[in-house]
Design a protein around this motif. Structure first.
Motif, mmCIF file in Angstrom:
data_model
loop_
_atom_site.group_PDB
_atom_site.id
_atom_site.type_symbol
_atom_site.label_atom_id
_atom_site.label_comp_id
_atom_site.label_asym_id
_atom_site.label_seq_id
_atom_site.Cartn_x
_atom_site.Cartn_y
_atom_site.Cartn_z
ATOM 1 N N LEU A 1 0.807 -1.214 0.000
ATOM 2 C CA LEU A 1 0.000 0.000 0.000
ATOM 3 C C LEU A 1 0.844 1.271 0.000
ATOM 4 C CD1 LEU A 1 -2.835 -1.038 2.476
ATOM 5 C CD2 LEU A 1 -2.932 -0.925 -0.014
ATOM 6 N N GLY A 2 2.164 1.134 -0.084
ATOM 7 C CA GLY A 2 3.024 2.305 -0.199
ATOM 8 C C GLY A 2 3.723 2.738 1.060
ATOM 9 N N PHE A 3 3.525 2.043 2.173
ATOM 10 C CA PHE A 3 4.244 2.396 3.402
ATOM 11 C C PHE A 3 5.725 2.058 3.208
ATOM 12 C CE2 PHE A 3 0.009 2.340 5.033
ATOM 13 C CZ PHE A 3 0.008 3.123 6.175
ATOM 14 N N ALA A 4 6.588 3.013 3.505
ATOM 15 C CA ALA A 4 8.033 2.837 3.343
ATOM 16 C C ALA A 4 8.725 3.032 4.688
ATOM 17 C CB ALA A 4 8.587 3.842 2.332
ATOM 18 N N PRO A 5 9.929 2.448 4.854
ATOM 19 C CA PRO A 5 10.670 2.664 6.102
ATOM 20 C C PRO A 5 10.925 4.150 6.328
ATOM 21 C CG PRO A 5 11.651 0.889 4.817
ATOM 22 C CD PRO A 5 10.634 1.539 3.926
ATOM 23 N N ALA A 6 10.722 4.594 7.572
ATOM 24 C CA ALA A 6 10.892 6.016 7.877
ATOM 25 C C ALA A 6 12.044 6.268 8.820
ATOM 26 C CB ALA A 6 9.608 6.583 8.478
ATOM 27 N N ALA A 7 12.252 5.396 9.789
ATOM 28 C CA ALA A 7 13.311 5.613 10.771
ATOM 29 C C ALA A 7 13.560 4.324 11.518
ATOM 30 C CB ALA A 7 12.931 6.723 11.758
ATOM 31 N N ALA A 8 14.738 4.272 12.128
ATOM 32 C CA ALA A 8 15.082 3.102 12.934
ATOM 33 C C ALA A 8 14.820 3.436 14.397
ATOM 34 C CB ALA A 8 16.548 2.714 12.731
ATOM 35 N N HIS A 9 13.972 2.670 15.032
ATOM 36 C CA HIS A 9 13.687 2.889 16.449
ATOM 37 C C HIS A 9 14.638 2.052 17.295
ATOM 38 C CE1 HIS A 9 9.911 5.108 15.873
ATOM 39 N NE2 HIS A 9 9.744 4.327 14.819
ATOM 40 N N ARG A 10 15.000 2.581 18.427
ATOM 41 C CA ARG A 10 15.819 1.858 19.386
ATOM 42 C C ARG A 10 15.072 1.800 20.717
ATOM 43 N NH1 ARG A 10 21.203 1.054 18.116
ATOM 44 N NH2 ARG A 10 21.863 1.976 16.135
ATOM 45 N N VAL A 11 15.209 0.693 21.409
ATOM 46 C CA VAL A 11 14.507 0.522 22.672
ATOM 47 C C VAL A 11 15.466 -0.054 23.708
ATOM 48 C CG1 VAL A 11 13.704 -1.792 22.067
ATOM 49 C CG2 VAL A 11 12.443 -0.466 23.774
ATOM 50 N N VAL A 12 15.285 0.332 24.954
ATOM 51 C CA VAL A 12 16.101 -0.174 26.058
ATOM 52 C C VAL A 12 15.207 -0.270 27.281
ATOM 53 C CG1 VAL A 12 16.864 2.131 26.767
ATOM 54 C CG2 VAL A 12 18.251 0.137 27.349
ATOM 55 N N THR A 13 15.439 -1.274 28.101
ATOM 56 C CA THR A 13 14.664 -1.374 29.333
ATOM 57 C C THR A 13 15.163 -0.337 30.333
ATOM 58 O OG1 THR A 13 16.150 -2.996 30.339
ATOM 59 C CG2 THR A 13 14.357 -3.850 28.951
ATOM 60 N N THR A 14 14.296 0.039 31.247
ATOM 61 C CA THR A 14 14.655 1.022 32.260
ATOM 62 C C THR A 14 15.848 0.541 33.084
ATOM 63 O OG1 THR A 14 12.337 1.686 32.386
ATOM 64 C CG2 THR A 14 13.785 2.385 34.186
ATOM 65 N N ALA A 15 15.841 -0.733 33.433
ATOM 66 C CA ALA A 15 16.914 -1.272 34.272
ATOM 67 C C ALA A 15 18.259 -1.227 33.558
ATOM 68 C CB ALA A 15 16.586 -2.708 34.683
ATOM 69 N N VAL A 16 18.274 -1.591 32.275
ATOM 70 C CA VAL A 16 19.531 -1.587 31.523
ATOM 71 C C VAL A 16 20.056 -0.168 31.365
ATOM 72 C CG1 VAL A 16 20.548 -2.011 29.250
ATOM 73 C CG2 VAL A 16 19.106 -3.750 30.311
ATOM 74 N N LEU A 17 19.179 0.779 31.031
ATOM 75 C CA LEU A 17 19.627 2.159 30.861
ATOM 76 C C LEU A 17 20.174 2.721 32.166
ATOM 77 C CD1 LEU A 17 19.967 4.648 29.125
ATOM 78 C CD2 LEU A 17 17.587 5.255 29.620
#
Length: 236
Positions: A141-157
């Motif tokens: 339907l035309g959706f294209a990659p826009a950005a790379a998300h990064r995630v971290v748990t509160t404990a690790v950060l």
């Protein structure tokens, strides 16, 4: 829209059907809390809040008058960092038995209408990792990659921040490690290379100037040695 397929904005009396659809999506995805809670009462409260909050959009789709799909979205912007508005698709789900009947297209068509009505110029979707079918559906339907998300748990950060900075009483200066330290190292190396390049350029320029001076001196001497002396000059 195919016969028997309908999409409309959800109402408070649709909460039970919406809860059932969310739990079915959770069971199929197998990602647990990354999608939604398994607590039906808590999920009912969260969906009710999305229905009531300004900018919250909940669509429910039916096939032959049976609840078969949903779309959860939020209108975002304009805000402090952008003048644009967008429609963020939090979830799009169609039960397996109702797929390939056009319900997914109908849900997104209604989402486009909502975006246009609210001045949103873009639609964002964040399919869950491993949801290949949804990835392919959105890509078609035309959706294209826009950005790379990064995630971290509160404990690790928290642990990483403590490791890098340390207690204020024990660490008088912030110790920079990790990516930032690597960036500083690269910058210093670039400065050293630039300094060496300038020195090499200056040295080459000096060598060239000395060579030109030597050549000019040799030419001058050669001219003087070939010039006739005044005593042998004949005057007519």
């Amino acid at each position: 829209m195919r016969p028997g397929v309908h999409v409309r904005s959800a109402r408070p009396d649709d909460l039970e059907d919406l809860v059932g659809l969310c739990l079915a999506a959770r069971a199929e995805a197998g990602v647990g809390s990354q999608l939604c809670t398994e607590d039906a009462e808590r999920l009912r409260s969260q969906l009710g809040a999305l229905l009531a909050v300004p900018g919250g959009e909940v669509l429910i789709g039916t096939v032959d008058d049976q609840p078969a799909g949903l779309l959860l979205a939020r209108l975002v912007g304009p805000g402090p960092f952008t003048d644009l508005s967008s429609l963020n698709l939090e979830a799009v789900f169609v039960v397996p038995d109702a797929r390939r009947r056009g319900l997914g297209h109908a849900l997104l068509s209604r989402a486009v209408l909502l975006a246009e009505q609210n001045g949103a110029t873009e639609l964002y979707s964040s399919p869950l990792p491993g949801a290949r079918g949804m990835q392919r559906f959105l890509a078609r339907l035309g959706f294209a990659p826009a950005a790379a998300h990064r995630v971290v748990t509160t404990a690790v950060l928290q642990r990483r921040l403590t490791h890098e900075v340390g207690p204020a009483s024990l660490t008088p200066a912030v110790r920079r490690t990790g990516p930032r330290g690597l960036e500083d190292l690269i910058a210093r190396r670039r400065q050293v290379r630039e300094g060496r390049r300038r020195q090499d350029d200056a040295s080459a320029a000096d060598t060239a100037a000395q060579a030109r001076a030597s050549i000019n001196m040799q030419v001058s001497r050669a001219v003087q040695s070939r010039r006739p002396s005044s005593s042998s000059t004949t005057t007519w």
